[in-house]
Design a protein around this motif. Sequence first.
Motif, PDB file in Angstrom:
ATOM      1  N   ASP A  13       0.833  -1.206   0.000  1.00 51.85           N
ATOM      2  CA  ASP A  13       0.000   0.000   0.000  1.00 51.85           C
ATOM      3  C   ASP A  13       0.867   1.255   0.000  1.00 51.85           C
ATOM      4  OD1 ASP A  13      -2.449  -1.225  -0.145  1.00 51.85           O
ATOM      5  OD2 ASP A  13      -2.889  -1.053   1.998  1.00 51.85           O
ATOM      6  N   GLY A  14       1.925   1.245   0.797  1.00 48.53           N
ATOM      7  CA  GLY A  14       2.821   2.404   0.857  1.00 48.53           C
ATOM      8  C   GLY A  14       3.477   2.690  -0.477  1.00 48.53           C
ATOM      9  N   VAL A  15       3.901   1.650  -1.171  1.00 46.51           N
ATOM     10  CA  VAL A  15       4.516   1.828  -2.494  1.00 46.51           C
ATOM     11  C   VAL A  15       3.478   2.350  -3.488  1.00 46.51           C
ATOM     12  CG1 VAL A  15       5.567   0.589  -4.432  1.00 46.51           C
ATOM     13  CG2 VAL A  15       6.362   0.164  -2.103  1.00 46.51           C
ATOM     14  N   ALA A  16       2.271   1.793  -3.447  1.00 42.69           N
ATOM     15  CA  ALA A  16       1.210   2.268  -4.345  1.00 42.69           C
ATOM     16  C   ALA A  16       0.838   3.710  -4.029  1.00 42.69           C
ATOM     17  CB  ALA A  16      -0.018   1.363  -4.227  1.00 42.69           C
ATOM     18  N   MET A  17       0.707   4.042  -2.743  1.00 47.52           N
ATOM     19  CA  MET A  17       0.396   5.418  -2.348  1.00 47.52           C
ATOM     20  C   MET A  17       1.507   6.361  -2.783  1.00 47.52           C
ATOM     21  SD  MET A  17      -1.088   4.967   1.463  1.00 47.52           S
ATOM     22  CE  MET A  17      -2.301   3.735   1.821  1.00 47.52           C
ATOM     23  N   SER A  18       2.739   5.927  -2.653  1.00 39.88           N
ATOM     24  CA  SER A  18       3.877   6.740  -3.069  1.00 39.88           C
ATOM     25  C   SER A  18       3.821   7.023  -4.561  1.00 39.88           C
ATOM     26  CB  SER A  18       5.182   6.042  -2.704  1.00 39.88           C
ATOM     27  OG  SER A  18       6.285   6.818  -3.097  1.00 39.88           O
ATOM     28  N   ALA A  19       3.505   6.009  -5.343  1.00 38.04           N
ATOM     29  CA  ALA A  19       3.412   6.193  -6.792  1.00 38.04           C
ATOM     30  C   ALA A  19       2.313   7.192  -7.155  1.00 38.04           C
ATOM     31  CB  ALA A  19       3.163   4.851  -7.482  1.00 38.04           C
ATOM     32  N   VAL A  20       1.154   7.053  -6.522  1.00 36.29           N
ATOM     33  CA  VAL A  20       0.043   7.973  -6.798  1.00 36.29           C
ATOM     34  C   VAL A  20       0.380   9.378  -6.318  1.00 36.29           C
ATOM     35  CG1 VAL A  20      -2.352   8.514  -6.189  1.00 36.29           C
ATOM     36  CG2 VAL A  20      -1.715   6.175  -6.806  1.00 36.29           C
ATOM     37  N   PHE A  21       0.845   9.497  -5.088  1.00 35.64           N
ATOM     38  CA  PHE A  21       1.191  10.788  -4.503  1.00 35.64           C
ATOM     39  C   PHE A  21       2.213  11.526  -5.366  1.00 35.64           C
ATOM     40  CE2 PHE A  21       3.925  13.426  -1.878  1.00 35.64           C
ATOM     41  CZ  PHE A  21       3.052  14.102  -1.042  1.00 35.64           C
ATOM     42  N   ASN A  22       3.309  10.856  -5.679  1.00 36.24           N
ATOM     43  CA  ASN A  22       4.385  11.515  -6.413  1.00 36.24           C
ATOM     44  C   ASN A  22       4.025  11.808  -7.861  1.00 36.24           C
ATOM     45  OD1 ASN A  22       6.479  11.805  -4.370  1.00 36.24           O
ATOM     46  ND2 ASN A  22       6.327   9.596  -4.268  1.00 36.24           N
ATOM     47  N   LEU A  50      10.002   8.717   1.149  1.00 34.33           N
ATOM     48  CA  LEU A  50      11.182   8.227   0.439  1.00 34.33           C
ATOM     49  C   LEU A  50      10.983   8.281  -1.075  1.00 34.33           C
ATOM     50  CD1 LEU A  50      12.154   5.252   2.768  1.00 34.33           C
ATOM     51  CD2 LEU A  50      13.236   7.515   2.611  1.00 34.33           C
ATOM     52  N   GLY A  51       9.758   8.000  -1.525  1.00 36.39           N
ATOM     53  CA  GLY A  51       9.445   8.139  -2.949  1.00 36.39           C
ATOM     54  C   GLY A  51       9.558   9.580  -3.396  1.00 36.39           C
ATOM     55  N   ASP A  52       9.084  10.492  -2.566  1.00 36.20           N
ATOM     56  CA  ASP A  52       9.183  11.926  -2.846  1.00 36.20           C
ATOM     57  C   ASP A  52      10.649  12.341  -2.949  1.00 36.20           C
ATOM     58  OD1 ASP A  52       9.211  14.742  -2.732  1.00 36.20           O
ATOM     59  OD2 ASP A  52       7.545  14.841  -1.336  1.00 36.20           O
ATOM     60  N   LEU A  53      11.450  11.901  -1.994  1.00 42.68           N
ATOM     61  CA  LEU A  53      12.878  12.225  -1.990  1.00 42.68           C
ATOM     62  C   LEU A  53      13.548  11.751  -3.275  1.00 42.68           C
ATOM     63  CD1 LEU A  53      15.486  13.192  -0.573  1.00 42.68           C
ATOM     64  CD2 LEU A  53      15.625  10.925   0.455  1.00 42.68           C
ATOM     65  N   PHE A  54      13.309  10.505  -3.649  1.00 40.32           N
ATOM     66  CA  PHE A  54      13.976   9.969  -4.835  1.00 40.32           C
ATOM     67  C   PHE A  54      13.358  10.496  -6.123  1.00 40.32           C
ATOM     68  CE2 PHE A  54      14.293   6.797  -8.230  1.00 40.32           C
ATOM     69  CZ  PHE A  54      15.658   6.818  -8.421  1.00 40.32           C
ATOM     70  N   PHE A  55      12.045  10.391  -6.254  1.00 41.38           N
ATOM     71  CA  PHE A  55      11.403  10.723  -7.530  1.00 41.38           C
ATOM     72  C   PHE A  55      11.312  12.226  -7.772  1.00 41.38           C
ATOM     73  CE2 PHE A  55       7.521  11.524 -10.074  1.00 41.38           C
ATOM     74  CZ  PHE A  55       7.987  11.018 -11.276  1.00 41.38           C
ATOM     75  N   TYR A  95       2.072   5.342   9.621  1.00 42.58           N
ATOM     76  CA  TYR A  95       3.427   5.907   9.715  1.00 42.58           C
ATOM     77  C   TYR A  95       4.342   5.304   8.642  1.00 42.58           C
ATOM     78  CZ  TYR A  95       7.874   7.437  11.664  1.00 42.58           C
ATOM     79  OH  TYR A  95       9.101   8.013  11.833  1.00 42.58           O
ATOM     80  N   VAL A  96       4.341   3.984   8.522  1.00 45.04           N
ATOM     81  CA  VAL A  96       5.194   3.317   7.535  1.00 45.04           C
ATOM     82  C   VAL A  96       4.778   3.713   6.117  1.00 45.04           C
ATOM     83  CG1 VAL A  96       5.808   1.058   6.568  1.00 45.04           C
ATOM     84  CG2 VAL A  96       5.831   1.411   9.050  1.00 45.04           C
ATOM     85  N   GLU A  97       3.483   3.779   5.873  1.00 41.99           N
ATOM     86  CA  GLU A  97       3.019   4.183   4.537  1.00 41.99           C
ATOM     87  C   GLU A  97       3.462   5.606   4.208  1.00 41.99           C
ATOM     88  OE1 GLU A  97      -0.887   1.256   4.447  1.00 41.99           O
ATOM     89  OE2 GLU A  97      -1.147   3.349   5.035  1.00 41.99           O
ATOM     90  N   MET A  98       3.379   6.524   5.181  1.00 40.96           N
ATOM     91  CA  MET A  98       3.843   7.894   4.937  1.00 40.96           C
ATOM     92  C   MET A  98       5.351   7.946   4.741  1.00 40.96           C
ATOM     93  SD  MET A  98       1.499  10.011   4.403  1.00 40.96           S
ATOM     94  CE  MET A  98       2.472  11.479   4.303  1.00 40.96           C
TER      95      MET A  98
END
Length: 165
Positions: free
Chosen positions: A9-18, A98-103, A90-93
């Motif tokens: 879920d965290g990876v999917a949320m990161s992809a959508v968010f970013n 981390l996705g925000d930092l990298f992408f 917390y882990v999902e955020m």
Amino acid sequence: MNWFRTILDGVAMSAVFNSYVAVFWLLKPHSFIVMFPKSLQKKARPVTRDERRHTILMYATLYPSILAWMILSAYQADINGFWPMFWTAYVEMMLISLGDLFFLDYLLLKKTGSRLHADGVKDDPFYEPKNELMKLGLPEHLILWPVLFCPAVGFIAAGIGMLIR
């Protein structure tokens, strides 16, 4: 707590968010100057009302959607109790951070050149990838998010999650 589900879920949320933030940033790059250091903001032209509305629209749609996703996903995964729900959010955020930092902070700025630089500061040395990461990206995503933002989202998600249970 279901670690596998939380990470997916965290990876999917990161992809959508970013992706969502990247689209908004590509449409109106100057509107994001408010997220950069004050010294850079002072050099840039002021943000217009339309640009301010642009970022407010992004915040008003993105953060509630991500929060609702966290709560509903925890509910569906049958995560019970305040602390398991808190740590899941917390882990999902953190994965979003981390996705925000990298992408966004590294890859997108590096690949777009000066296209995403704010008006009036396009040639500022701050925008060199190493400078931006050291002055903004790493402190924001390795200190500010884990200490303030992720716990706040965790408490909100767990609090609302407990209310709907």
